[in-house]
Design a protein around this motif. Sequence first.
Motif, PDB file in Angstrom:
ATOM      1  N   GLN A 151       6.372   7.802   5.043  1.00 24.53           N
ATOM      2  CA  GLN A 151       6.584   8.049   3.852  1.00 24.53           C
ATOM      3  C   GLN A 151       7.310   6.403   3.180  1.00 24.53           C
ATOM      4  OE1 GLN A 151      10.385  10.132   2.287  1.00 24.53           O
ATOM      5  NE2 GLN A 151      10.164  11.956   3.071  1.00 24.53           N
ATOM      6  N   PHE A 152       7.424   5.721   4.453  1.00 24.43           N
ATOM      7  CA  PHE A 152       7.199   3.483   4.448  1.00 24.43           C
ATOM      8  C   PHE A 152       5.463   3.516   4.229  1.00 24.43           C
ATOM      9  CE2 PHE A 152       6.370   0.122   6.737  1.00 24.43           C
ATOM     10  CZ  PHE A 152       7.553  -0.352   6.138  1.00 24.43           C
ATOM     11  N   SER A 153       4.756   4.080   4.732  1.00 27.24           N
ATOM     12  CA  SER A 153       3.556   3.885   4.814  1.00 27.24           C
ATOM     13  C   SER A 153       2.549   4.305   4.331  1.00 27.24           C
ATOM     14  CB  SER A 153       1.969   4.975   5.851  1.00 27.24           C
ATOM     15  OG  SER A 153       2.665   4.732   7.217  1.00 27.24           O
ATOM     16  N   MET A 154       3.308   5.184   2.848  1.00 28.91           N
ATOM     17  CA  MET A 154       2.700   5.526   1.518  1.00 28.91           C
ATOM     18  C   MET A 154       2.741   4.336   0.105  1.00 28.91           C
ATOM     19  SD  MET A 154       1.824   8.995   1.474  1.00 28.91           S
ATOM     20  CE  MET A 154       2.301   9.917  -0.176  1.00 28.91           C
ATOM     21  N   ARG A 155       3.656   3.498   0.812  1.00 30.00           N
ATOM     22  CA  ARG A 155       3.964   2.842  -0.138  1.00 30.00           C
ATOM     23  C   ARG A 155       2.978   1.290   0.500  1.00 30.00           C
ATOM     24  NH1 ARG A 155       9.678   2.671   1.648  1.00 30.00           N
ATOM     25  NH2 ARG A 155       9.890   0.884   2.262  1.00 30.00           N
ATOM     26  N   TYR A 156       2.474   1.091   1.798  1.00 25.04           N
ATOM     27  CA  TYR A 156       1.568   0.019   1.835  1.00 25.04           C
ATOM     28  C   TYR A 156       0.158   0.740   1.513  1.00 25.04           C
ATOM     29  CZ  TYR A 156       6.011  -1.884   2.690  1.00 25.04           C
ATOM     30  OH  TYR A 156       7.519  -1.838   2.162  1.00 25.04           O
ATOM     31  N   ALA A 157      -1.398   0.025   1.735  1.00 26.88           N
ATOM     32  CA  ALA A 157      -2.036  -0.574   2.468  1.00 26.88           C
ATOM     33  C   ALA A 157      -2.134  -0.199   3.330  1.00 26.88           C
ATOM     34  CB  ALA A 157      -3.199  -0.637   1.029  1.00 26.88           C
ATOM     35  N   GLY A 158      -3.521   0.040   3.820  1.00 26.00           N
ATOM     36  CA  GLY A 158      -3.753  -0.530   5.781  1.00 26.00           C
ATOM     37  C   GLY A 158      -2.863   0.237   6.854  1.00 26.00           C
ATOM     38  N   MET A 159      -1.648   0.826   6.332  1.00 23.46           N
ATOM     39  CA  MET A 159      -0.820   1.476   7.230  1.00 23.46           C
ATOM     40  C   MET A 159      -1.930   2.532   8.035  1.00 23.46           C
ATOM     41  SD  MET A 159       2.255   0.360   7.445  1.00 23.46           S
ATOM     42  CE  MET A 159       3.358   1.707   8.045  1.00 23.46           C
ATOM     43  N   ASN A 160      -1.503   2.354   9.584  1.00 27.65           N
ATOM     44  CA  ASN A 160      -1.874   3.499  10.239  1.00 27.65           C
ATOM     45  C   ASN A 160      -1.435   5.256  10.511  1.00 27.65           C
ATOM     46  OD1 ASN A 160      -3.521   5.109  11.903  1.00 27.65           O
ATOM     47  ND2 ASN A 160      -2.244   4.376  13.654  1.00 27.65           N
ATOM     48  N   LYS A 161      -2.092   6.299  10.887  1.00 24.40           N
ATOM     49  CA  LYS A 161      -1.444   7.538  10.836  1.00 24.40           C
ATOM     50  C   LYS A 161      -1.773   7.723  11.975  1.00 24.40           C
ATOM     51  CE  LYS A 161      -2.441  12.210   8.813  1.00 24.40           C
ATOM     52  NZ  LYS A 161      -3.218  12.782   7.733  1.00 24.40           N
ATOM     53  N   ARG A 162      -0.675   7.771  12.939  1.00 28.35           N
ATOM     54  CA  ARG A 162      -0.931   7.493  14.255  1.00 28.35           C
ATOM     55  C   ARG A 162      -0.546   9.089  14.257  1.00 28.35           C
ATOM     56  NH1 ARG A 162       4.905   3.678  14.287  1.00 28.35           N
ATOM     57  NH2 ARG A 162       3.865   2.001  13.924  1.00 28.35           N
ATOM     58  N   ASP A 163      -1.465   9.103  16.642  1.00 29.10           N
ATOM     59  CA  ASP A 163      -1.801  10.344  16.788  1.00 29.10           C
ATOM     60  C   ASP A 163       0.042  10.249  17.395  1.00 29.10           C
ATOM     61  OD1 ASP A 163      -2.873   9.051  19.186  1.00 29.10           O
ATOM     62  OD2 ASP A 163      -4.774   8.992  18.592  1.00 29.10           O
ATOM     63  N   ASP A 164      -0.045  11.101  18.704  1.00 23.43           N
ATOM     64  CA  ASP A 164       0.222  11.643  19.484  1.00 23.43           C
ATOM     65  C   ASP A 164       0.505  10.968  20.781  1.00 23.43           C
ATOM     66  OD1 ASP A 164       1.768  13.312  18.079  1.00 23.43           O
ATOM     67  OD2 ASP A 164       0.880  15.478  19.322  1.00 23.43           O
TER      68      ASP A 164
END
Length: 382
Positions: free
Chosen positions: A166-179
Amino acid sequence: MGVIIRRYTDADGEGFRRVRSMAFRSGESIDPEDKLLRDDCIAYVGVDDGQIVAATTVLKMTASKQGLDLPCGGLAAVGVVPEKRRSGIGSKMMAEILPMMRDEGLLMASLYPFRATYYRKFGYEPCGKRYQITCPGHRLPKLEQELEIRQIEVNQKEQIAECYRQFSMRYAGMNKRDDDQWWRLLGGDTPLAVYVAGDPIEAYAVFRLNGDFWVSQQIKELVWNSARGYRSLLSFFRSLSLNKNDVEWREPGDSPYLERYEDQGAVISIWGNIMFRAIDVPKLLATKPVAGEGEFSFKVLDSFMPENVGPWSISFKDGSVQVDQCSEASFELSIGQFTQAFLGEPSLESMIRNGSVAVPEASRAAACAYFHAERTYCMDYF
Ligand SMILES: CC(C)(COP(=O)(O)OP(=O)(O)OC[C@H]1O[C@@H](n2cnc3c(N)ncnc32)[C@H](O)[C@@H]1OP(=O)(O)O)[C@@H](O)C(=O)NCCC(=O)NCCS
């Protein structure tokens, strides 16, 4: 024949380890068992007369942008052996891996520069801001701890992943982390402490507890998806700060600390800004969600990747974008400026205001609507 830049193969292990050792590990030998290339990495090498003299690693990540996850390659450990430096090999590698990364399906690249000036030459520019806040314990705001704070085990990362998403959605550039990326973030084989606020979790902090007195307690990651979650953790930092000099953490450009809680005695610095570079301009243009309607044309100056130049005509309406190559552009952006404008910080509007980009009046509203401002941030270090 000169140096050849190519993708790493299994036969390159020894030469790759030597470059890594000479550039980053004080010349100490690296055990072949040491996993330098994890599963989410691509590597490239520079070969001179059969010898590996340069290498770099690209970590497969994403860069968030208005709900999309754009494939992004994080460059790390760019190195040339000492005896071959300053002869253009590093530059050749930086230039030639760009189309190779695009052929892997990456749309963006990012890196943490040893010096921004070096990477700027290849089209990278800092995007977004990261503030480091170093606050003496007695200057931390006295806030009520509205949510219960508890420690969770690092193997319960699913519990914080939703808060991070949810935090990531507020910014451009955030990484969707894998395990594996989560595992590394949480300390790998030497797990860090994870404290959370609320249930469901509205904020969390990851850190290594510093057992010494009168030192800094550093927070590796602070994430929140509600104001009371943020306040609860700041309140918890007062407990962490007992018998320490200060607590140190980082926040994005829209930092709530700077907005509401700053106090005399806290030191705020810009810390380790990430640089991004667009690799596949036509795909990025066509992918970008956009509100409103308008038309404009522009050109990208990219001497490394002519496919990015255009000129591009952009027409957008009701959420759909039409991108075509055209013959005349009404303004131009360097590839670095394009990257900044695309992600949104600094925005095209602020570049126009600073006089670094000249956009004719007739195109300005549409161009600024398309390249609208968005806070840019990345919390992954590589
Ligand atoms: C950084 C490194 C990869 C560059 O590779 P290289 O093959 O030496 O680089 P090139 O020959 O293509 O370019 C060197 C030129 O860049 C210039 N340069 C170096 N640092 C620079 C900087 N901070 N800003 C601007 N230009 C810079 C140099 O002045 C040099 O130009 P010169 O020969 O006219 O003096 C290499 O020096 C290296 O491995 N260093 C040690 C490891 C490291 O610091 N890696 C980067 C961190 S990830």
